[in-house]
Write an enzyme that holds these catalytic residues in place. Structure first.
Site, PDB file in Angstrom:
ATOM      1  N   LYS A  76     -27.929  -1.895  49.711  1.00 43.07           N
ATOM      2  CA  LYS A  76     -29.083  -1.189  50.256  1.00 43.07           C
ATOM      3  C   LYS A  76     -29.276  -1.469  51.750  1.00 43.07           C
ATOM      4  O   LYS A  76     -29.964  -0.718  52.449  1.00 43.07           O
ATOM      5  CB  LYS A  76     -30.349  -1.561  49.485  1.00 43.07           C
ATOM      6  CG  LYS A  76     -30.410  -1.028  48.053  1.00 43.07           C
ATOM      7  CD  LYS A  76     -30.508   0.481  48.029  1.00 43.07           C
ATOM      8  CE  LYS A  76     -30.601   1.039  46.617  1.00 43.07           C
ATOM      9  NZ  LYS A  76     -31.914   0.900  45.993  1.00 43.07           N
ATOM     10  N   ASP A 121     -37.562  -1.150  43.887  1.00 36.31           N
ATOM     11  CA  ASP A 121     -37.326  -2.148  42.841  1.00 36.31           C
ATOM     12  C   ASP A 121     -36.941  -3.479  43.469  1.00 36.31           C
ATOM     13  O   ASP A 121     -36.718  -4.453  42.764  1.00 36.31           O
ATOM     14  CB  ASP A 121     -36.208  -1.682  41.903  1.00 36.31           C
ATOM     15  CG  ASP A 121     -36.679  -0.613  40.934  1.00 36.31           C
ATOM     16  OD1 ASP A 121     -37.658  -0.865  40.221  1.00 36.31           O
ATOM     17  OD2 ASP A 121     -36.078   0.474  40.904  1.00 36.31           O
TER      18      ASP A 121
END
Length: 408
Positions: A76, A121
């Site tokens: 990410k 998340d």
């Protein structure tokens, strides 16, 4: 469960898709990221696992280890920073902000009142918070009830304001959108929806860095055959898979590898999309130990890339992911140990699932000559959870890894 995607094809990469995501843009994103001090300039390791390949009965297994993506320990780190840079450039075109200067905080005074927000998340929010801190703008992160305190602390360490809600991931996405609207903040999300595609596109384009590094590490040039027969990609909303699949489709065209998406059975939005032939929602509770894949809604933009390129969609159970984490940590035969988080091990869990079943193995074309690429998307981003699931700490596994490297 496994479903074959009848819409998948093997044709040259279309000009319409190239106009959205391309190798050229991926390379530009990669070059920009090289200026961010949070990331190392070196590519993350591409690790061969010959012992595991022998055990599972295939010719080769490589795993791209994103746990080594600098301090963020996750793929990410490649998406949110690029999306933030491009957003700032679109908002102030007259300033002609360069990525290098933004990452070095040289325009922090100009951006100090600019606020971005996202639901997460864990890993996407951490990457966005780190990029915002470096650039000098404000960041708000919305967390749902299942995000661990460890992940919250890691995000807050970058100066982000944390907002907690009682619902699941999809509810946190809605809350982020509401707060953005009420406060004139800007959502930097990795999932698209009607009227919101530019930022998710930029996030996905950043993930192309992974594919670019792999091709270089395997010395694959334009026009060469694929180094792999099969590529296993994690699901989620579809962004990672779309970023890598688009790159491989442009690189190899009709000779691309067989691609398989793996996701939790209770967060099966991509699996359901394959059945419906359109971007669809999950049918389960969405809650999963694979926190990074616990998504209930497919990104429509990602689906435009996945529908023609992914050959099979499959779901796995949580305990299969945990077993794969342990398998990578202890290492097979002479293999190097690998720290893989809950979502990071999903690809291996999917591969092992298929190879246990002769019918599924035959259906997906897996055999003794198969060469497999896996992506370890994250390390121990929640260290206490990792220790509980694997039975040893990430530090213990990394110590074993160091000993292996000393002997190699």
């Amino acid at each position: 469960m496994l479903v074959e995607n009848r819409s998948a094809n093997r044709v040259p990469y279309s000009s319409s898709l190239r106009a959205i995501m391309s190798i050229a843009k991926a390379q530009e994103s990669r070059q920009w990221l090289s200026h961010w001090p949070e990331l190392t300039r070196e590519a993350t390791p591409l690790i061969a696992l010959p012992g595991l390949a022998r055990t599972l009965g295939v010719a080769r297994i490589d795993i791209k280890d994103e746990s080594k993506r600098a301090s963020l320990c996750s793929f990410k780190a490649l998406g949110a920073p690029i999306a933030l840079i491009r957003l700032i450039q679109r908002m102030w075109p007259e300033q002609k902000f360069e990525a290098r200067e933004l990452f070095l905080g040289k325009h922090a005074a100009h951006l100090r009142d600019f606020t971005v927000i996202s639901a997460t998340d864990g890993n996407h929010g951490r990457a966005l918070a780190a990029a915002a801190h470096a650039i000098g703008c404000r960041c708000v992160i919305v967390l749902h009830k299942n995000v661990s305190m460890e992940r919250e602390s890691a995000i807050a360490a970058h100066g982000a304001r944390i907002v907690r809600i009682a619902g699941n991931y999809d509810a946190s996405v809605e809350e982020a959108a509401r707060l953005a609207s009420d406060n004139r903040w800007y959502v930097v999300s990795d999932t698209s929806y009607d009227g919101y595609e530019d930022i998710p596109r930029d996030v996905m384009q950043g993930y192309g860095t992974i594919a670019a590094e792999i091709l270089e590490q395997r010395n694959v040039r334009q026009g060469d055959a694929s180094a792999y027969t099969h590529v296993f990609l994690q699901g989620g909303v579809g962004g990672l898979a779309a970023g890598i699949a688009s790159y491989l489709c442009e690189q190899h065209g009709k000779d691309r590898p067989t691609m398989v998406i793996v996701e939790p059975e209770q967060a099966d939005c991509l699996y359901q999309s394959a059945i419906a032939g359109r971007a669809a929602n999950a049918t389960g509770s969405v809650d999963s130990v694979m926190a990074g894949l616990a998504c209930g809604e497919t990104s429509p933009l990602a689906w435009r890339f996945l529908q023609p390129s992914i050959d099979f969609f499959m779901t796995i159970q949580d305990d299969e992911a945990v077993d794969a984490m342990r398998l990578l940590a202890r290492a097979e035969a002479s293999d190097i140990p690998v720290v893989s988080g809950e979502s990071g091990a999903a690809g291996l869990a999917g591969l092992a699932h298929l190879l246990r079943d002769p019918d599924l193995r035959r259906k997906t074309g897996l055999g003794a000559d198969s060469t497999i690429l896996l992506i370890n998307t994250e390390g121990a981003t929640a260290p206490a959870v990792y220790r509980e699931l694997v039975g040893k700490s990430a530090e213990d596994v990394m110590a074993a890894q160091e000993k292996w490297l000393e002997r190699a």
